[in-house]
Design an enzyme around this catalytic site. Structure first.
Site, PDB file in Angstrom:
ATOM      1  N   LEU A  13     -10.344  -7.821  15.922  1.00 16.83           N
ATOM      2  CA  LEU A  13     -10.471  -9.118  15.258  1.00 16.83           C
ATOM      3  C   LEU A  13      -9.797  -9.053  13.889  1.00 16.83           C
ATOM      4  CD1 LEU A  13     -14.124 -10.210  16.089  1.00 16.83           C
ATOM      5  CD2 LEU A  13     -12.032 -10.380  17.461  1.00 16.83           C
ATOM      6  N   ARG A  20     -10.771 -13.258  -0.747  1.00 14.03           N
ATOM      7  CA  ARG A  20     -11.177 -12.476  -1.920  1.00 14.03           C
ATOM      8  C   ARG A  20     -10.169 -11.392  -2.320  1.00 14.03           C
ATOM      9  NH1 ARG A  20     -16.942 -10.467  -0.603  1.00 14.03           N
ATOM     10  NH2 ARG A  20     -16.533 -11.247   1.497  1.00 14.03           N
ATOM     11  N   GLY A 146     -26.024  -8.238   9.453  1.00 14.02           N
ATOM     12  CA  GLY A 146     -26.970  -8.608  10.498  1.00 14.02           C
ATOM     13  C   GLY A 146     -27.990  -7.482  10.647  1.00 14.02           C
ATOM     14  N   ARG A 321      13.136  11.435  -1.063  1.00 13.39           N
ATOM     15  CA  ARG A 321      13.088  10.106  -0.446  1.00 13.39           C
ATOM     16  C   ARG A 321      13.406  10.198   1.043  1.00 13.39           C
ATOM     17  NH1 ARG A 321      17.044   6.794  -3.835  1.00 13.39           N
ATOM     18  NH2 ARG A 321      16.580   5.273  -2.207  1.00 13.39           N
ATOM     19  N   ASN A 365      25.254  25.976  -4.513  1.00 13.24           N
ATOM     20  CA  ASN A 365      24.519  25.872  -5.774  1.00 13.24           C
ATOM     21  C   ASN A 365      25.074  24.688  -6.557  1.00 13.24           C
ATOM     22  OD1 ASN A 365      23.518  26.198  -8.403  1.00 13.24           O
ATOM     23  ND2 ASN A 365      23.438  28.438  -8.185  1.00 13.24           N
ATOM     24  N   TYR A 375      27.470   5.270  -3.810  1.00  8.24           N
ATOM     25  CA  TYR A 375      27.413   3.813  -3.686  1.00  8.24           C
ATOM     26  C   TYR A 375      28.439   3.187  -4.615  1.00  8.24           C
ATOM     27  CZ  TYR A 375      25.000  -0.753  -3.503  1.00  8.24           C
ATOM     28  OH  TYR A 375      24.667  -2.067  -3.326  1.00  8.24           O
ATOM     29  N   ARG A 428      38.714  17.315 -14.973  1.00  9.37           N
ATOM     30  CA  ARG A 428      38.415  16.714 -16.277  1.00  9.37           C
ATOM     31  C   ARG A 428      39.658  16.839 -17.151  1.00  9.37           C
ATOM     32  NH1 ARG A 428      35.272  21.844 -16.702  1.00  9.37           N
ATOM     33  NH2 ARG A 428      36.590  23.189 -17.961  1.00  9.37           N
TER      34      ARG A 428
HETATM   35  C1  UD1 Z   1     -20.425  -9.496  10.934  1.00 12.39           C
HETATM   36  C2  UD1 Z   1     -21.645  -9.470  11.867  1.00 12.39           C
HETATM   37  C3  UD1 Z   1     -22.814  -8.821  11.143  1.00 12.39           C
HETATM   38  C4  UD1 Z   1     -22.449  -7.438  10.692  1.00 12.39           C
HETATM   39  C5  UD1 Z   1     -21.169  -7.467   9.850  1.00 12.39           C
HETATM   40  C6  UD1 Z   1     -20.690  -6.061   9.583  1.00 12.39           C
HETATM   41  C7  UD1 Z   1     -21.439 -11.469  13.268  1.00 12.39           C
HETATM   42  C8  UD1 Z   1     -21.940 -12.840  13.500  1.00 12.39           C
HETATM   43  N1  UD1 Z   1     -21.978 -10.830  12.237  1.00 12.39           N
HETATM   44  O1  UD1 Z   1     -20.804 -10.329   9.850  1.00 12.39           O
HETATM   45  O2  UD1 Z   1     -23.951  -8.751  12.006  1.00 12.39           O
HETATM   46  O3  UD1 Z   1     -23.503  -6.858   9.960  1.00 12.39           O
HETATM   47  O4  UD1 Z   1     -20.127  -8.166  10.548  1.00 12.39           O
HETATM   48  O5  UD1 Z   1     -19.636  -6.082   8.691  1.00 12.39           O
HETATM   49  O6  UD1 Z   1     -20.619 -10.989  14.010  1.00 12.39           O
HETATM   50  N2  UD1 Z   1     -13.419 -12.876  12.345  1.00 12.39           N
HETATM   51  C9  UD1 Z   1     -12.463 -13.563  13.048  1.00 12.39           C
HETATM   52  N3  UD1 Z   1     -12.674 -14.869  13.352  1.00 12.39           N
HETATM   53  C10 UD1 Z   1     -13.814 -15.530  13.012  1.00 12.39           C
HETATM   54  C11 UD1 Z   1     -14.794 -14.825  12.283  1.00 12.39           C
HETATM   55  C12 UD1 Z   1     -14.573 -13.499  11.981  1.00 12.39           C
HETATM   56  O7  UD1 Z   1     -11.419 -12.998  13.397  1.00 12.39           O
HETATM   57  O8  UD1 Z   1     -13.929 -16.707  13.337  1.00 12.39           O
HETATM   58  C13 UD1 Z   1     -13.196 -11.470  12.036  1.00 12.39           C
HETATM   59  C14 UD1 Z   1     -13.049 -11.214  10.538  1.00 12.39           C
HETATM   60  O9  UD1 Z   1     -11.700 -11.241  10.172  1.00 12.39           O
HETATM   61  C15 UD1 Z   1     -13.656  -9.844  10.375  1.00 12.39           C
HETATM   62  C16 UD1 Z   1     -14.670  -9.749  11.481  1.00 12.39           C
HETATM   63  O10 UD1 Z   1     -14.329 -10.720  12.428  1.00 12.39           O
HETATM   64  O11 UD1 Z   1     -12.694  -8.823  10.574  1.00 12.39           O
HETATM   65  C17 UD1 Z   1     -16.091  -9.966  10.983  1.00 12.39           C
HETATM   66  O12 UD1 Z   1     -16.192 -11.240  10.417  1.00 12.39           O
HETATM   67  P1  UD1 Z   1     -17.022 -11.523   9.108  1.00 12.39           P
HETATM   68  O13 UD1 Z   1     -16.924 -12.945   8.778  1.00 12.39           O
HETATM   69  O14 UD1 Z   1     -16.656 -10.532   8.051  1.00 12.39           O
HETATM   70  O15 UD1 Z   1     -18.499 -11.206   9.650  1.00 12.39           O
HETATM   71  P2  UD1 Z   1     -19.775 -10.960   8.778  1.00 12.39           P
HETATM   72  O16 UD1 Z   1     -20.360 -12.262   8.378  1.00 12.39           O
HETATM   73  O17 UD1 Z   1     -19.514  -9.972   7.724  1.00 12.39           O
END
Ligand code: UD1
Ligand code: CA
Length: 453
Positions: A13, A20, A146, A321, A365, A375, A428
């Site tokens: 996800l 933020r 949660g 590099r 050396n 360049y 030179r």
């Molecule tokens: C979620 C969990 C919570 C847990 C916490 C841990 C749920 C409802 N809650 O809460 O129980 O303790 O993670 O960090 O799952 N995301 C999407 N699409 C959405 C919503 C979220 O892609 O519509 C992705 C976010 O980018 C993120 C992840 O899902 O990577 C979690 O979403 P976030 O909103 O941070 O969940 P929390 O409220 O923190």
């Protein structure tokens, strides 16, 4: 069936907005240890035995899709057009879910510290009949997470902070967010999730109650809090970097390298150090560096995309590099920069030198201040320096140019033409010396100054 014999789809996800971070770069593309957060998560998912990956991104995130294409070619990218919760996000990858996998792992693109072993543990109960496995942890401060609600030994629900009673909020055992779901039940469980909660979102966490209702076993696997630490802002990005560096330093030490001051050495996720490598304080490794046995990286050096051979000495204050390849026992000293160049065995570039787009032969050396002018403002050109060649200090080698084996270039030369093997080249103007003329010159200078005043 063992966990490894079971097929596994991992859904990442990554549709978060990352507000933020206050950044023009999507959150999951911010880097730690030289690799994007998403890159770490994809690598861990593969290391945990995933057979297929799918990534869920927000609308208009071609940059995230490009990162997926680069790091996990062929992995489908699904767009969650509206941010309506974690279950809704997983369902954006419905097509992948329909692929008939035994196990489905759900991970977050902004949570890069989870270890592959932990993901394997998360999958394991599925092989023994569990429908859902939750990654739980004891939160120092559970605010915002949660909470895992149990009835005796059984997990029966996960309650989000906003929906929790005071009694439930007192629970420290929290949801890490990552989950494993039986592939056979995943789609039905996810489709059974509603949005009757404080945020009006479709919560992935509600698959727990759904599983319980369907009579499926729900398991909890515990993880250290550090592994579930996510990135929401720059301070957390720095905290994650610090934890990764701690791991990478420990791995380097365990692998037989000496780090004189480990806390001052910064590694990339893929830095490889041989046995008895010594890394002095304040060295930075960018991605793609391999250092062979017995090499010494002296203080304040910066390396990226470079191969350092056995017994080589680099620095202090050297910069390697991408494409720098130093053969065994060569020396690259202070204030030397090497880019896209092969340095032969035992060759010496000891001071104040730039070598780019070049080959330097074995035992050659290069004196202090030697510069390859690679360049011309438009194109890059190569310089070839033969074995055992000697280039005097402060020489300028204007590429394309070749200096043959054993050739000798006088100090201060500007070399624009080939120097054949064994030749001496002095590029030179001749020095002009006038006996006694220093006093005349000084008198003229004084007169001029007085006239000006
Ligand atoms: C979620 C969990 C919570 C847990 C916490 C841990 C749920 C409802 N809650 O809460 O129980 O303790 O993670 O960090 O799952 N995301 C999407 N699409 C959405 C919503 C979220 O892609 O519509 C992705 C976010 O980018 C993120 C992840 O899902 O990577 C979690 O979403 P976030 O909103 O941070 O969940 P929390 O409220 O923190
Ligand atoms: Ca979160």
């Amino acid at each position: 069936m063992t966990a490894s014999a079971r097929s596994c789809l991992t859904i990442v996800l990554a549709a978060g907005e990352g507000t933020r971070m206050r950044s023009d770069v999507p959150k999951v593309l911010h880097k730690v240890a030289g690799r994007s957060l998403l890159g770490h998560v994809l690598a861990t998912a593969l290391a945990a035995g995933s057979d297929a990956l799918a990534v869920v991104v927000g609308p208009g995130r071609e940059d995230v899709a490009a990162e997926v294409a680069a790091l996990a070619p062929g992995a489908p990218v699904f767009v969650q057009t509206e941010r309506r919760g974690t279950a809704h996000a997983v369902l954006a990858a419905r097509e992948a879910l329909a692929g008939g996998f035994d196990d489905v792992l759900i991970v977050y693109g902004d949570t890069p510290l989870v270890r592959a072993e932990t993901l394997k543990r998360l999958r394991a109960p599925l092989a023994h009949g569990a429908g859902v496995v939750v990654l739980g942890f004891e939160a120092g401060d559970p605010t915002g997470y949660g909470r895992l609600i149990s009835n005796g030994p059984n997990l029966v629900a996960i309650r989000e902070e906003k929906d929790a009673s005071d009694e439930e909020r007192a629970i420290k055992l929290s949801n890490g967010g990552l989950m494993a779901i039986s592939g056979a039940h995943a789609l039905a469980l996810l489709e059974g999730v509603g949005n009757a909660n404080a945020r009006g979102e479709f919560y992935l966490t509600d698959v727990v109650e759904g599983a319980v209702r369907s009579g499926l076993a729900v398991a909890v696997e515990a993880a250290p809090e550090a592994e579930v630490q996510g990135v929401n802002d720059r301070a957390q990005l720095a905290a994650v970097e610090a934890e990764l560096q701690r791991r990478l330093r420990a791995a380097a030490l365990a692998g037989g390298a000496t780090l004189i001051a480990p806390e001052t050495v910064f590694f990339a996720h893929d830095t490889r150090l041989g046995r008895d490598v010594v890394v002095e304080p304040n060295v930075v490794f960018g991605p793609g560096v391999a250092v062979a046995d017995g090499a010494v990286i002296h203080a304040f050096s910066h390396l990226e995309g470079a191969e350092v051979g056995a017994g080589v000495s680099v620095g202090p204050f050297a910069r390697l590099r991408p494409g720098a390849r130093l053969a065994a026992k060569s020396r690259v000293g202070n204030f030397v920069e090497v880019k896209n160049a092969e340095v032969g065995e035992g060759a010496k570039l000891n001071h104040l030198t730039y070598v780019g787009d070049a080959e330097v032969g074995p035992r050659a050396n290069l004196g202090a201040g030697t510069i390859t002018c690679n360049y011309d403002g438009v194109s890059k050109f190569r310089t070839a320096i033969g074995a055992d060649a000697f280039v005097g200090s402060n020489s300028t080698l204007v590429a394309p140019v070749t200096i043959g084996d054993g050739a000798y270039v006088g100090a201060g030369s500007v070399i624009v033409e080939e120097v054949p093997a064994g030749a001496l080249a002095i590029g030179r103007g001749r020095q002009v010396t006038k006996e006694g003329r220093a006093a005349t010159l000084r008198a003229a200078q004084k007169a001029k100054k007085k006239a000006g005043a």
